[in-house]
Motif scaffolding. Structure first.
Motif, PDB file in Angstrom:
ATOM      1  N   LEU A  22       0.814  -1.216   0.000  1.00 47.02           N
ATOM      2  CA  LEU A  22       0.000   0.000   0.000  1.00 47.02           C
ATOM      3  C   LEU A  22       0.848   1.267   0.000  1.00 47.02           C
ATOM      4  O   LEU A  22       0.320   2.370   0.030  1.00 47.02           O
ATOM      5  CB  LEU A  22      -0.942   0.006   1.211  1.00 47.02           C
ATOM      6  N   LEU A  23       2.167   1.111  -0.041  1.00 46.30           N
ATOM      7  CA  LEU A  23       3.072   2.259  -0.093  1.00 46.30           C
ATOM      8  C   LEU A  23       3.310   2.627  -1.558  1.00 46.30           C
ATOM      9  O   LEU A  23       3.768   1.805  -2.346  1.00 46.30           O
ATOM     10  CB  LEU A  23       4.398   1.935   0.589  1.00 46.30           C
ATOM     11  N   VAL A  24       2.976   3.861  -1.911  1.00 46.83           N
ATOM     12  CA  VAL A  24       3.121   4.334  -3.288  1.00 46.83           C
ATOM     13  C   VAL A  24       4.162   5.448  -3.305  1.00 46.83           C
ATOM     14  O   VAL A  24       4.062   6.404  -2.539  1.00 46.83           O
ATOM     15  CB  VAL A  24       1.779   4.865  -3.836  1.00 46.83           C
ATOM     16  N   THR A  25       5.165   5.311  -4.172  1.00 49.22           N
ATOM     17  CA  THR A  25       6.185   6.342  -4.344  1.00 49.22           C
ATOM     18  C   THR A  25       6.137   6.809  -5.788  1.00 49.22           C
ATOM     19  O   THR A  25       6.181   5.992  -6.706  1.00 49.22           O
ATOM     20  CB  THR A  25       7.586   5.788  -4.019  1.00 49.22           C
ATOM     21  N   VAL A  26       6.039   8.121  -5.971  1.00 53.20           N
ATOM     22  CA  VAL A  26       5.953   8.706  -7.308  1.00 53.20           C
ATOM     23  C   VAL A  26       7.112   9.683  -7.472  1.00 53.20           C
ATOM     24  O   VAL A  26       7.274  10.596  -6.669  1.00 53.20           O
ATOM     25  CB  VAL A  26       4.598   9.432  -7.507  1.00 53.20           C
ATOM     26  N   LYS A  27       7.921   9.464  -8.520  1.00 53.35           N
ATOM     27  CA  LYS A  27       9.043  10.361  -8.817  1.00 53.35           C
ATOM     28  C   LYS A  27       8.790  11.014 -10.163  1.00 53.35           C
ATOM     29  O   LYS A  27       8.371  10.358 -11.110  1.00 53.35           O
ATOM     30  CB  LYS A  27      10.356   9.583  -8.893  1.00 53.35           C
ATOM     31  N   THR A  34       5.679  10.307  -1.450  1.00 47.76           N
ATOM     32  CA  THR A  34       5.420   8.964  -0.942  1.00 47.76           C
ATOM     33  C   THR A  34       4.186   9.019  -0.056  1.00 47.76           C
ATOM     34  O   THR A  34       4.028   9.951   0.727  1.00 47.76           O
ATOM     35  CB  THR A  34       6.618   8.454  -0.119  1.00 47.76           C
ATOM     36  N   ARG A  35       3.332   8.026  -0.194  1.00 49.99           N
ATOM     37  CA  ARG A  35       2.116   7.986   0.618  1.00 49.99           C
ATOM     38  C   ARG A  35       1.703   6.532   0.838  1.00 49.99           C
ATOM     39  O   ARG A  35       1.816   5.706  -0.055  1.00 49.99           O
ATOM     40  CB  ARG A  35       0.993   8.749  -0.072  1.00 49.99           C
ATOM     41  N   THR A  36       1.201   6.257   2.027  1.00 49.80           N
ATOM     42  CA  THR A  36       0.640   4.946   2.324  1.00 49.80           C
ATOM     43  C   THR A  36      -0.867   5.040   2.142  1.00 49.80           C
ATOM     44  O   THR A  36      -1.518   5.878   2.768  1.00 49.80           O
ATOM     45  CB  THR A  36       0.975   4.524   3.767  1.00 49.80           C
ATOM     46  N   LEU A  37      -1.409   4.193   1.288  1.00 50.33           N
ATOM     47  CA  LEU A  37      -2.847   4.205   1.029  1.00 50.33           C
ATOM     48  C   LEU A  37      -3.588   3.508   2.165  1.00 50.33           C
ATOM     49  O   LEU A  37      -3.019   2.656   2.851  1.00 50.33           O
ATOM     50  CB  LEU A  37      -3.145   3.515  -0.300  1.00 50.33           C
ATOM     51  N   PRO A  38      -4.860   3.844   2.362  1.00 50.27           N
ATOM     52  CA  PRO A  38      -5.626   3.203   3.434  1.00 50.27           C
ATOM     53  C   PRO A  38      -5.896   1.724   3.139  1.00 50.27           C
ATOM     54  O   PRO A  38      -5.841   1.279   1.992  1.00 50.27           O
ATOM     55  CB  PRO A  38      -6.927   4.006   3.468  1.00 50.27           C
ATOM     56  N   GLY A  40      -7.958  -1.741   2.603  1.00 48.65           N
ATOM     57  CA  GLY A  40      -9.200  -2.021   1.885  1.00 48.65           C
ATOM     58  C   GLY A  40      -9.114  -1.811   0.384  1.00 48.65           C
ATOM     59  O   GLY A  40     -10.109  -1.946  -0.310  1.00 48.65           O
ATOM     60  N   VAL A  41      -7.925  -1.474  -0.124  1.00 48.44           N
ATOM     61  CA  VAL A  41      -7.761  -1.295  -1.566  1.00 48.44           C
ATOM     62  C   VAL A  41      -6.515  -2.045  -2.028  1.00 48.44           C
ATOM     63  O   VAL A  41      -5.601  -2.295  -1.250  1.00 48.44           O
ATOM     64  CB  VAL A  41      -7.636   0.195  -1.968  1.00 48.44           C
ATOM     65  N   THR A  42      -6.510  -2.403  -3.303  1.00 48.18           N
ATOM     66  CA  THR A  42      -5.308  -2.967  -3.922  1.00 48.18           C
ATOM     67  C   THR A  42      -4.958  -2.091  -5.112  1.00 48.18           C
ATOM     68  O   THR A  42      -5.837  -1.504  -5.746  1.00 48.18           O
ATOM     69  CB  THR A  42      -5.534  -4.419  -4.398  1.00 48.18           C
ATOM     70  N   ILE A  43      -3.680  -2.031  -5.404  1.00 46.91           N
ATOM     71  CA  ILE A  43      -3.223  -1.161  -6.484  1.00 46.91           C
ATOM     72  C   ILE A  43      -2.285  -1.960  -7.386  1.00 46.91           C
ATOM     73  O   ILE A  43      -1.425  -2.688  -6.906  1.00 46.91           O
ATOM     74  CB  ILE A  43      -2.560   0.109  -5.898  1.00 46.91           C
ATOM     75  N   ASP A  44      -2.512  -1.858  -8.696  1.00 48.93           N
ATOM     76  CA  ASP A  44      -1.718  -2.588  -9.682  1.00 48.93           C
ATOM     77  C   ASP A  44      -1.249  -1.635 -10.770  1.00 48.93           C
ATOM     78  O   ASP A  44      -1.924  -0.658 -11.088  1.00 48.93           O
ATOM     79  CB  ASP A  44      -2.557  -3.700 -10.334  1.00 48.93           C
ATOM     80  N   GLN A  45      -0.096  -1.966 -11.361  1.00 47.53           N
ATOM     81  CA  GLN A  45       0.446  -1.143 -12.443  1.00 47.53           C
ATOM     82  C   GLN A  45       0.644  -2.027 -13.673  1.00 47.53           C
ATOM     83  O   GLN A  45       1.344  -3.035 -13.616  1.00 47.53           O
ATOM     84  CB  GLN A  45       1.780  -0.528 -12.009  1.00 47.53           C
ATOM     85  N   THR A  46      -0.006  -1.635 -14.789  1.00 51.99           N
ATOM     86  CA  THR A  46       0.140  -2.383 -16.036  1.00 51.99           C
ATOM     87  C   THR A  46       0.132  -1.431 -17.223  1.00 51.99           C
ATOM     88  O   THR A  46      -0.727  -0.557 -17.322  1.00 51.99           O
ATOM     89  CB  THR A  46      -1.026  -3.388 -16.231  1.00 51.99           C
ATOM     90  N   ASP A  47       1.075  -1.586 -18.122  1.00 52.54           N
ATOM     91  CA  ASP A  47       1.124  -0.854 -19.395  1.00 52.54           C
ATOM     92  C   ASP A  47       0.954   0.659 -19.243  1.00 52.54           C
ATOM     93  O   ASP A  47       0.165   1.274 -19.954  1.00 52.54           O
ATOM     94  CB  ASP A  47       0.054  -1.378 -20.360  1.00 52.54           C
ATOM     95  N   GLY A  48       1.651   1.269 -18.319  1.00 56.28           N
ATOM     96  CA  GLY A  48       1.561   2.718 -18.157  1.00 56.28           C
ATOM     97  C   GLY A  48       0.267   3.187 -17.521  1.00 56.28           C
ATOM     98  O   GLY A  48      -0.053   4.366 -17.565  1.00 56.28           O
TER      99      GLY A  48
END
Length: 179
Positions: A22-27, A34-38, A40-48
């Motif tokens: 749940l830790l998201v880092t954006v550069k 950087t932020r930790t999401l609450p 109850g959610v899932t996050i995926d990265q595919t094809d941009g």
């Protein structure tokens, strides 16, 4: 399902997103967030694209679905373009200036009020009456702008005070004299 949460988030070429649970880092070109999401959610990265989905159909999970998607989208927008808020100071003798990094506001009090910016926030003053608050974190920019506005909120009779640029102040009629 959240309508906002369903939308995939496009990632620009200049931005790199790292996911660790749940830790998201954006550069990006403007910096890193950087932020930790609450829970109850899932996050995926595919094809941009980044896709945020709810873990279950429970109320809390659905509530946090759209929130999490918006938080990540704001992080990507912030490191790519940045955010800014403009404030306008109205009133005779009211003005602002920047000394070093500190914003000094003279707003009708017996003393000038100093606002020290947190890390990642910059102040810029134009014409002594327009203040620009800018940074990469949307939440932090909004909070700092609100703190500056709270120094002297606009009053409804003459409209004096510190207001957001373009903010409409509902005006009241003054006392009517005895006839």
């Amino acid at each position: 399902m959240s309508r906002i949460g369903k939308k995939p988030i496009p990632v620009p070429e200049k931005v790199a997103v790292t996911l660790d649970g749940l830790l998201v880092t954006v550069k990006g070109p403007k910096g890193e967030l950087t932020r930790t999401l609450p829970e109850g959610v899932t996050i995926d990265q595919t094809d941009g694209l980044i896709i945020v989905s709810a873990d279950s159909e429970k109320r809390k999970s659905r509530e946090r679905h759209g929130l999490s998607r918006t938080l990540v989208a704001n992080m990507i927008e912030g490191v790519n373009n940045g955010y800014s808020k403009q404030l306008e100071i109205v009133g005779v003798g009211s003005r602002a200036q920047v000394k070093g990094k500190t914003l000094v506001v003279s707003a009708g009090y017996s003393h000038p009020v100093e606002v020290i910016p947190p890390e990642g926030i910059t102040f810029k003053v134009e014409n002594n009456t327009n203040v620009l608050v800018s940074g990469i974190d949307k939440e932090l920019v909004g909070n700092e702008a609100a703190k500056i506005r709270a120094i002297r909120p606009p009053e409804p009779y003459k409209g004096k005070g510190i207001k957001y640029l373009g903010e409409r102040i509902l005006r009241k009629a003054g006392k009517s004299g005895k006839k």
